[in-house]
Design an enzyme around this catalytic site. Structure first.
Site, PDB file in Angstrom:
ATOM      1  NE  ARG A 238     103.630  33.192 -37.021  1.00  0.00           N
ATOM      2  CZ  ARG A 238     103.896  32.483 -38.114  1.00  0.00           C
ATOM      3  NH1 ARG A 238     104.045  31.164 -38.024  1.00  0.00           N
ATOM      4  NH2 ARG A 238     104.029  33.075 -39.290  1.00  0.00           N
ATOM      5  CD  GLU A 267     109.287  31.071 -33.015  1.00  0.00           C
ATOM      6  OE1 GLU A 267     109.780  31.490 -34.076  1.00  0.00           O
ATOM      7  OE2 GLU A 267     108.282  30.362 -32.970  1.00  0.00           O
ATOM      8  CG  HIS A 285     109.117  29.080 -36.862  1.00  0.00           C
ATOM      9  ND1 HIS A 285     108.551  30.218 -36.339  1.00  0.00           N
ATOM     10  CD2 HIS A 285     108.346  28.743 -37.925  1.00  0.00           C
ATOM     11  CE1 HIS A 285     107.483  30.558 -37.059  1.00  0.00           C
ATOM     12  NE2 HIS A 285     107.347  29.670 -38.032  1.00  0.00           N
TER      13      HIS A 285
END
Ligand code: GLV
Ligand code: GLV
Length: 320
Positions: A238, A267, A285
């Site tokens: 993350r 993000e 991602h």
């Protein structure tokens, strides 16, 4: 029939199975649900199958109301879900461990190869039409054999990534909050070390820990400074595990050699200091983004929803 909300388009048969058994409210769109729409959609829902971009907090639980029995996160990470708030209301939380282990481990190795071999920059050179030709010393990366692959967070994904690193001839060092499975450690010929030693000795530091208050900015300026100047950082976990601004400063100052990042602090925003650099590989991602894996994740989330609504135990509950 219960009311089930599924917040995004998913591959495979999961939506069909939910719709066959329950009253499915499906936002069959391939982008995150706007917050207001999400809060409206969950009103009166018995079950919510949500994505890692959907924040499940007191506001959402209030909007859902007392019927809600299960939040099935279609992701292994569940930092987007306030698990304590769910538990306080008797809402079961589930995630999707296991089914995305290989895809994510593959991607961590892809990033390792891309950053150590400088493949992003190389590919851009070919595409931009910049003159290039074979040369003995142009675009040299560094090899992996005999180097140390450091895994932060030796859970299922970290260990699967370590197995791949061993296949590439690397030595493995593991560090985490809990002791890794001794059989797996033995099979890898790995060393279990403290976090300080891992950062100081690894040639590649690969992050596989969950995002928690304890791991937020785990990789900060001090940790980066403790790494070898030749080392690379890989993050498929993350974004907020890394202090992105500190990483940019470290790269600019040559404190480390490069980074391969699949996740970012905020993000889909990416720090402009990263976008400008050739020594980083930046992916949007996509750690679990294979057809097979995403279908399996949606299936597991659906199975969790169906189990809880049938009064059974969930398959993969989050205990947190
Ligand atoms: C993806 O990032 C996941 O946590 O499943
Ligand atoms: C987390 O850091 C773990 O031990 O897997």
């Amino acid at each position: 029939m219960a009311r089930v909300v599924l917040t995004a388009r998913v591959p495979g048969g999961a939506a069909g199975r939910l719709a066959a058994a329950h009253d499915l409210v499906h936002r069959d769109v391939d982008s995150p649900t706007p917050r207001a729409e999400l809060l409206a959609a969950v009103a009166g829902a018995d079950a919510l199958a949500c994505m890692l971009v959907d924040r499940v907090d007191d506001e959402l639980l209030d909007a859902a109301g007392p019927a809600l029995r299960v939040v099935a996160n279609v992701a292994v990470g569940h930092d987007n879900v306030d698990v304590a708030a769910c538990r306080a209301r008797g809402v079961v939380v589930t995630n999707t461990p296991g089914v995305l282990t290989d895809a994510t481990a593959d991607l961590a190795i892809a990033l390792t190869l891309m950053t150590t071999r400088r493949l992003g920059a190389a590919e851009r050179r070919v595409r931009t039409g910049e003159p290039w030709g074979w040369s003995m010393t142009g675009g040299l990366g560094t090899g992996l054999r005999g180097k140390v692959f450091g895994v932060v967070g030796p859970g299922a994904i970290g260990l699967a990534t370590a197995r791949r690193a061993v296949a590439l001839g690397m030595e493995v060092a593991l560090s985490g909050r809990s002791e890794p499975d001794p059989v797996a450690v033995d099979r890898l010929g790995a060393r279990v070390v403290g976090l300080d030693e891992l950062f100081e000795t690894a040639d590649v530091v690969s992050l596989h820990c969950p995002l928690t208050p304890q791991t937020h900015h785990l990789v900060d300026a001090g940790r980066l400074a403790s790494m070898k100047p030749s080392a690379h950082l890989v993050n498929t976990a993350r974004g907020p595990v890394v202090d992105e601004a500190a990483l940019v400063r470290a790269l600019e100052a040559g404190v480390i050699a490069g980074a391969g990042l699949d996740v970012f602090e905020d993000e889909p925003r990416v720090h402009p200091g990263l976008l400008a650099r050739e020594d980083v590989v930046l992916l949007p991602h996509v750690g679990s983004a294979t057809v097979e894996t995403r279908a399996a994740m949606a299936d597991l989330a659906a199975d969790n929803v169906l189990a809880v609504l049938a009064g059974q135990e969930p398959l993969t509950p989050v205990r947190g």
